[in-house]
Write an enzyme that holds these catalytic residues in place. Structure first.
Site, PDB file in Angstrom:
ATOM      1  N   LYS A  13       0.841  -1.211   0.000  1.00  0.00           N
ATOM      2  CA  LYS A  13       0.000   0.000   0.000  1.00  0.00           C
ATOM      3  C   LYS A  13       0.876   1.261   0.000  1.00  0.00           C
ATOM      4  CE  LYS A  13      -1.892  -1.034   3.980  1.00  0.00           C
ATOM      5  NZ  LYS A  13      -1.113  -2.226   4.367  1.00  0.00           N
ATOM      6  N   ARG A  88      -8.913   1.395   9.584  1.00  0.00           N
ATOM      7  CA  ARG A  88      -8.454   0.058   9.934  1.00  0.00           C
ATOM      8  C   ARG A  88      -9.429  -0.657  10.863  1.00  0.00           C
ATOM      9  NH1 ARG A  88      -2.571   0.764   9.193  1.00  0.00           N
ATOM     10  NH2 ARG A  88      -1.559  -1.155   9.808  1.00  0.00           N
ATOM     11  N   ARG A 127      12.125  -5.654   4.144  1.00  0.00           N
ATOM     12  CA  ARG A 127      11.943  -4.211   3.965  1.00  0.00           C
ATOM     13  C   ARG A 127      13.022  -3.411   4.698  1.00  0.00           C
ATOM     14  NH1 ARG A 127       6.318  -1.468   5.173  1.00  0.00           N
ATOM     15  NH2 ARG A 127       6.506  -2.602   7.121  1.00  0.00           N
ATOM     16  N   ARG A 160      12.324  -1.461  10.297  1.00  0.00           N
ATOM     17  CA  ARG A 160      11.297  -1.051  11.259  1.00  0.00           C
ATOM     18  C   ARG A 160      11.240  -2.023  12.433  1.00  0.00           C
ATOM     19  NH1 ARG A 160       5.865   0.460   7.920  1.00  0.00           N
ATOM     20  NH2 ARG A 160       4.967  -0.807   9.587  1.00  0.00           N
ATOM     21  N   ARG A 171       0.678  -8.610  13.712  1.00  0.00           N
ATOM     22  CA  ARG A 171      -0.001  -7.601  12.878  1.00  0.00           C
ATOM     23  C   ARG A 171      -1.002  -8.280  11.943  1.00  0.00           C
ATOM     24  NH1 ARG A 171       5.178  -5.106  10.455  1.00  0.00           N
ATOM     25  NH2 ARG A 171       3.821  -3.905   9.087  1.00  0.00           N
TER      26      ARG A 171
END
Ligand code: AP5
Length: 214
Positions: A13, A88, A127, A160, A171
């Protein structure tokens, strides 16, 4: 263009929001990025949000809703926006409906990134992010030109805190319980459009581009 990007963590996203923001010259509004900035600044909201963000839980609705309301009322969002990571929960979706109503605007679509778990895990563990400009990279799929250094800022990339395998699984669980019901919510309103988050960046961007041409 006024879009909501909906999908699990790692669906891409943020990456598509960045590309669309540049091509359409409208802001990409990422509640995750805003929260991480507030944590970095050490603001009161940041202090409250830190424990949720770093453990993979959702920050309380009231905090996030207030932030987004303010952001949508700013001048640069008048011509359009891309919401990434908000809403969300159903309560957030209802709050968004209310503020859009007050501003007398409507969403063009809610883009739902359908993405497989294997792809999500591979993407999030690989990532890397620029701490200065927040640009996203991936060690294999989207590597920087110089090893672990941002192409734009020249600073060292970071991982992160919530991109560890345990927190990613948490998550995903939170996503299934709290966010997945929004697929039905927006399907019911006729605004949901499905795209495959498993596709590579350019392919997906080209499909989205064709959806909103003209
Ligand atoms: P947030 O920052 O929104 O994280 P997220 O939703 O978990 O999404 P991600 O940023 O992990 O994934 P993405 O889909 O944007 O993928 P990306 O493009 O980066 O939220 C973080 C936390 O903040 C939450 O857990 C919560 O605590 C809090 N929060 C935020 N919003 C909230 C809200 N509304 N309410 C309550 N709490 C909230 O891509 C991932 C990786 O894959 C990158 O390395 C990228 O380079 C690579 N990649 C992307 N697309 C492709 C592709 N097509 N092919 C190959 N690789 C790709």
């Amino acid at each position: 263009m006024r879009l909501v990007l909906l999908g699990p963590p790692g669906a891409g996203k943020g990456t598509q929001a960045e590309v669309l923001s540049r091509s359409h010259k409208i802001p990409a509004i990422s509640t995750g990025d805003i929260l991480r900035e507030k944590i970095k600044d050490g603001s009161e909201i940041g202090k409250e949000a830190k424990k949720y963000v770093e453990s993979g839980a959702l920050v309380p609705d009231a905090v996030v809703i207030k932030m987004v309301k303010e952001r949508l009322r700013s001048d640069d969002a008048r011509a359009g926006f891309i919401l990434d990571g908000f809403p969300r929960t159903v309560a957030q979706a209802e709050a968004l409906d209310k503020v859009l109503n007050e501003l007398r605007i409507t969403l063009d679509a809610v883009l739902y990134f359908e993405t497989s778990t294997a792809v999500i895990l591979e993407r999030l563990t690989g990532r890397r992010v620029c701490p200065k400009c927040r640009r996203n990279y991936h060690i294999k799929n989207i590597p920087p030109k110089r090893d672990n250094v941002c192409d734009d800022c020249g600073v060292q990339l970071i991982q992160r805190k919530d991109d560890t395998e345990d927190t990613i699984r948490r998550r995903l669980k939170v996503y299934e319980e709290e966010t997945a019901p929004l697929v039905e919510y927006y399907e019911g309103k006729g605004s949901l459009k499905r795209v495959s988050g498993d596709l590579d960046v350019e392919e997906l961007n080209s499909i989205i581009g064709k959806m909103f041409k003209g």
